[in-house]
Write a protein that holds these residues in place. Structure first.
Motif, PDB file in Angstrom:
ATOM      1  N   VAL A 143       7.716  -5.387  -9.984  1.00  0.00           N
ATOM      2  CA  VAL A 143       8.043  -4.687  -8.743  1.00  0.00           C
ATOM      3  C   VAL A 143       6.825  -4.723  -7.822  1.00  0.00           C
ATOM      4  O   VAL A 143       5.690  -4.545  -8.275  1.00  0.00           O
ATOM      5  CB  VAL A 143       8.423  -3.210  -9.021  1.00  0.00           C
ATOM      6  N   LYS A 144       7.063  -4.945  -6.563  1.00  0.00           N
ATOM      7  CA  LYS A 144       5.979  -4.904  -5.594  1.00  0.00           C
ATOM      8  C   LYS A 144       5.414  -3.486  -5.510  1.00  0.00           C
ATOM      9  O   LYS A 144       6.172  -2.509  -5.519  1.00  0.00           O
ATOM     10  CB  LYS A 144       6.471  -5.348  -4.219  1.00  0.00           C
ATOM     11  N   PRO A 145       4.090  -3.353  -5.419  1.00  0.00           N
ATOM     12  CA  PRO A 145       3.501  -2.005  -5.321  1.00  0.00           C
ATOM     13  C   PRO A 145       4.064  -1.179  -4.163  1.00  0.00           C
ATOM     14  O   PRO A 145       4.243   0.031  -4.286  1.00  0.00           O
ATOM     15  CB  PRO A 145       2.011  -2.294  -5.121  1.00  0.00           C
ATOM     16  N   VAL A 146       4.358  -1.838  -3.041  1.00  0.00           N
ATOM     17  CA  VAL A 146       4.900  -1.105  -1.892  1.00  0.00           C
ATOM     18  C   VAL A 146       6.271  -0.536  -2.221  1.00  0.00           C
ATOM     19  O   VAL A 146       6.577   0.613  -1.897  1.00  0.00           O
ATOM     20  CB  VAL A 146       4.983  -2.027  -0.656  1.00  0.00           C
ATOM     21  N   SER A 167      -1.422   3.947   3.704  1.00  0.00           N
ATOM     22  CA  SER A 167      -1.417   4.416   2.310  1.00  0.00           C
ATOM     23  C   SER A 167      -0.908   3.339   1.367  1.00  0.00           C
ATOM     24  O   SER A 167      -1.414   3.194   0.238  1.00  0.00           O
ATOM     25  CB  SER A 167      -0.532   5.664   2.183  1.00  0.00           C
ATOM     26  N   ALA A 168       0.087   2.559   1.808  1.00  0.00           N
ATOM     27  CA  ALA A 168       0.630   1.494   0.957  1.00  0.00           C
ATOM     28  C   ALA A 168      -0.426   0.428   0.675  1.00  0.00           C
ATOM     29  O   ALA A 168      -0.504  -0.105  -0.442  1.00  0.00           O
ATOM     30  CB  ALA A 168       1.849   0.870   1.638  1.00  0.00           C
ATOM     31  N   LYS A 169      -1.258   0.109   1.669  1.00  0.00           N
ATOM     32  CA  LYS A 169      -2.318  -0.881   1.465  1.00  0.00           C
ATOM     33  C   LYS A 169      -3.345  -0.399   0.450  1.00  0.00           C
ATOM     34  O   LYS A 169      -3.850  -1.174  -0.364  1.00  0.00           O
ATOM     35  CB  LYS A 169      -2.996  -1.185   2.799  1.00  0.00           C
ATOM     36  N   ILE A 170      -3.672   0.899   0.534  1.00  0.00           N
ATOM     37  CA  ILE A 170      -4.626   1.460  -0.426  1.00  0.00           C
ATOM     38  C   ILE A 170      -3.981   1.595  -1.803  1.00  0.00           C
ATOM     39  O   ILE A 170      -4.622   1.350  -2.837  1.00  0.00           O
ATOM     40  CB  ILE A 170      -5.138   2.821   0.078  1.00  0.00           C
ATOM     41  N   TYR A 171      -2.712   1.959  -1.839  1.00  0.00           N
ATOM     42  CA  TYR A 171      -1.999   2.154  -3.099  1.00  0.00           C
ATOM     43  C   TYR A 171      -1.950   0.871  -3.924  1.00  0.00           C
ATOM     44  O   TYR A 171      -2.167   0.889  -5.137  1.00  0.00           O
ATOM     45  CB  TYR A 171      -0.587   2.648  -2.800  1.00  0.00           C
ATOM     46  N   ARG A 172      -1.669  -0.262  -3.258  1.00  0.00           N
ATOM     47  CA  ARG A 172      -1.514  -1.531  -3.992  1.00  0.00           C
ATOM     48  C   ARG A 172      -2.812  -1.963  -4.660  1.00  0.00           C
ATOM     49  O   ARG A 172      -2.789  -2.687  -5.665  1.00  0.00           O
ATOM     50  CB  ARG A 172      -1.020  -2.617  -3.039  1.00  0.00           C
ATOM     51  N   VAL A 173      -3.956  -1.549  -4.117  1.00  0.00           N
ATOM     52  CA  VAL A 173      -5.248  -1.882  -4.719  1.00  0.00           C
ATOM     53  C   VAL A 173      -5.694  -0.792  -5.687  1.00  0.00           C
ATOM     54  O   VAL A 173      -6.152  -1.080  -6.794  1.00  0.00           O
ATOM     55  CB  VAL A 173      -6.320  -2.081  -3.619  1.00  0.00           C
ATOM     56  N   GLY A 174      -5.530   0.450  -5.266  1.00  0.00           N
ATOM     57  CA  GLY A 174      -6.051   1.569  -6.037  1.00  0.00           C
ATOM     58  C   GLY A 174      -5.413   1.766  -7.388  1.00  0.00           C
ATOM     59  O   GLY A 174      -6.089   2.177  -8.345  1.00  0.00           O
TER      60      GLY A 174
END
Length: 440
Positions: A230-233, A413-420
């Motif tokens: 599943v994509k992180p987003v 937040s989605a950009k940070i979430y996918r890395v974090g």
């Protein structure tokens, strides 16, 4: 079913079926009612102990005015007791000592109430009322004795002072059709603060729930398996939507319970906009408030508008704060590390709540107006203002700013979430989090 739908279904069903959700949904309204009425009920329970107050009046003018009640017993100390250096023991024999050292009509500050414990407000108000009435009579007697005013005028003045001016202002509102109907500022305040408190609690609890869910998945390494398919987003969106639907479900159940209860009791015809006319209100304005008047006041509230805007602002505020909470949960490894990020968010939410609370007195003031357009405070503050009636353009502009802001914050937040969610073992700094947002 696509992966996003599966994630939403998983997040929703895993929480709705929990015992904690069921118990919270059932008992939370009971807890709210208890918080509202139990303190009121406890305040009516009187202390069984009668408090004794010694009155030492050096003038001999005011002591006879004090009459004992069910709660307080006044004991007057005479001249003989004073000459014998009468010293009652505070805390053992008496609760307080009231000492009057001079004529209060000339020196109103020469009265003292001495006690070991904090004096109850009811006792202080009682003493002030008795002394104020006596000083008023003294001044009227002095005016009468001066001979400048005849006795009949003095009697009339006494009667005016004793009867008071029982003025009661009935508030009316004018609708677009030019019709007037009864309104109640007190009722609008109660409705506003109730919805404000509700949206504040939901933003804190369900936003925190999103952060906790993200943190648990990251800590247990389940997220590594999930992002492989599943994509992180999509995972973030599914988590926010699923938990948000849990909140809406809870609100829907509470609305059904409240609607059923009020319809059974005949207190509030839900979504009814019928109102008592101004003539009906004026005929009853001098009568004690009865149930029919209460019903009429409830009918003046546009419940449909309030509930619709509550849902709109709840969704906007929830997605905005849930995105921030999810970003925090993805950026740290444990709950202790969340404190440095949670403090600013908590302060902002507390400021929003207090801004809404203080806006009750002036719902069109600068504080209420500008906080209605700040996306971090508008969900809370607008729920205070809407029951008072505000222009439609303010509501629409507030919603547009809120939803535009949560779109921007959600993307960030989605950009940070996918890395974090895949970062472990290092406490991130704000500078590093900004770098994550720039990764492609």
């Amino acid at each position: 079913m696509n992966t996003l739908g599966l994630i939403i279904q998983r997040e929703y069903s895993s929480r709705v079926t929990k015992k904690t959700f069921i118990l919270f949904t059932i008992f939370m309204p009971v807890l709210f009612l208890a918080l509202a009425f139990v303190p009121l009920w406890l305040s009516t329970i009187k202390d069984s102990e009668i408090k004794k107050i010694v009155v030492i009046d050096h003038t001999g003018i005011y002591a006879p005015e004090f009459k004992s009640t069910d709660d307080y017993r006044f004991e007057i100390v005479g001249k003989a007791d004073e000459s014998a250096n009468y010293t009652p023991r505070l805390g053992k024999d008496f609760f307080a000592i009231l000492q009057i050292t001079d004529d209060l009509s000339k020196k109103p500050q020469n009265v003292f109430l001495i006690s070991e414990k904090q004096v109850p407000m009811s006792l202080l108000k009682n003493i002030e009322k008795v002394l104020s009435e006596k000083v008023t009579r003294q001044k009227l007697d002095e005016l009468s004795a001066s001979g400048n005013v005849d006795a009949q005028t003095i009697v009339k003045v006494r009667h005016i002072i004793e009867s008071g001016a029982n003025v009661s202002v009935s508030t009316l509102r004018l609708n677009k059709e030019g019709e007037t109907f009864a309104s109640s500022s007190m009722l609008s305040s109660i409705v506003g603060i109730a919805f404000t408190l509700l949206i504040y609690i939901f933003l804190m609890s369900y936003g925190g729930m999103v952060m906790q869910a993200v943190l648990e998945e990251k800590r247990s390494r389940i997220v590594e398996v999930l992002v492989s398919s599943v994509k992180p987003v999509n995972l973030l969106i599914g988590k926010i939507v699923g938990i948000g639907l849990v909140g809406l479900t809870q609100l829907f159940i509470w609305a059904l319970l409240l609607g059923s209860l009020t319809m059974v009791l005949g207190i509030l015809p839900v979504f009814s906009n019928d109102a008592a006319t101004s003539s009906q209100l004026m005929n009853n304005s001098m009568q004690p408030v009865n149930m029919s008047e209460i019903v009429a006041m409830f009918q003046t509230i546009n419940w449909l508008e309030i509930i619709l805007y509550f849902i709109v602002f709840f969704i906007g505020g929830y997605v905005l704060y849930a995105s921030i909470f999810a970003m925090i949960g993805a950026s740290v490894d444990n709950e202790q590390d969340t404190q440095q990020f949670m403090m600013p968010i908590t302060i902002i939410l507390l400021f929003a709540f207090y801004a809404g609370f203080y806006s009750i007195e002036n719902p069109d003031g600068p504080l209420a107006f500008w906080c209605s357009f700040i996306p971090f405070t508008s969900p809370v503050v607008m729920m205070v203002r809407i029951p008072f009636g505000i222009p439609a353009w303010e509501k629409i502009l507030s919603v547009i700013i809120l939803y535009g802001s949560f779109v921007v914050i959600s993307i960030f937040s989605a950009k940070i979430y996918r890395v974090g969610i895949l970062m472990y073992g290092k406490k991130p700094t704000v500078k590093e989090i900004i770098k994550w947002a720039k990764y492609k």
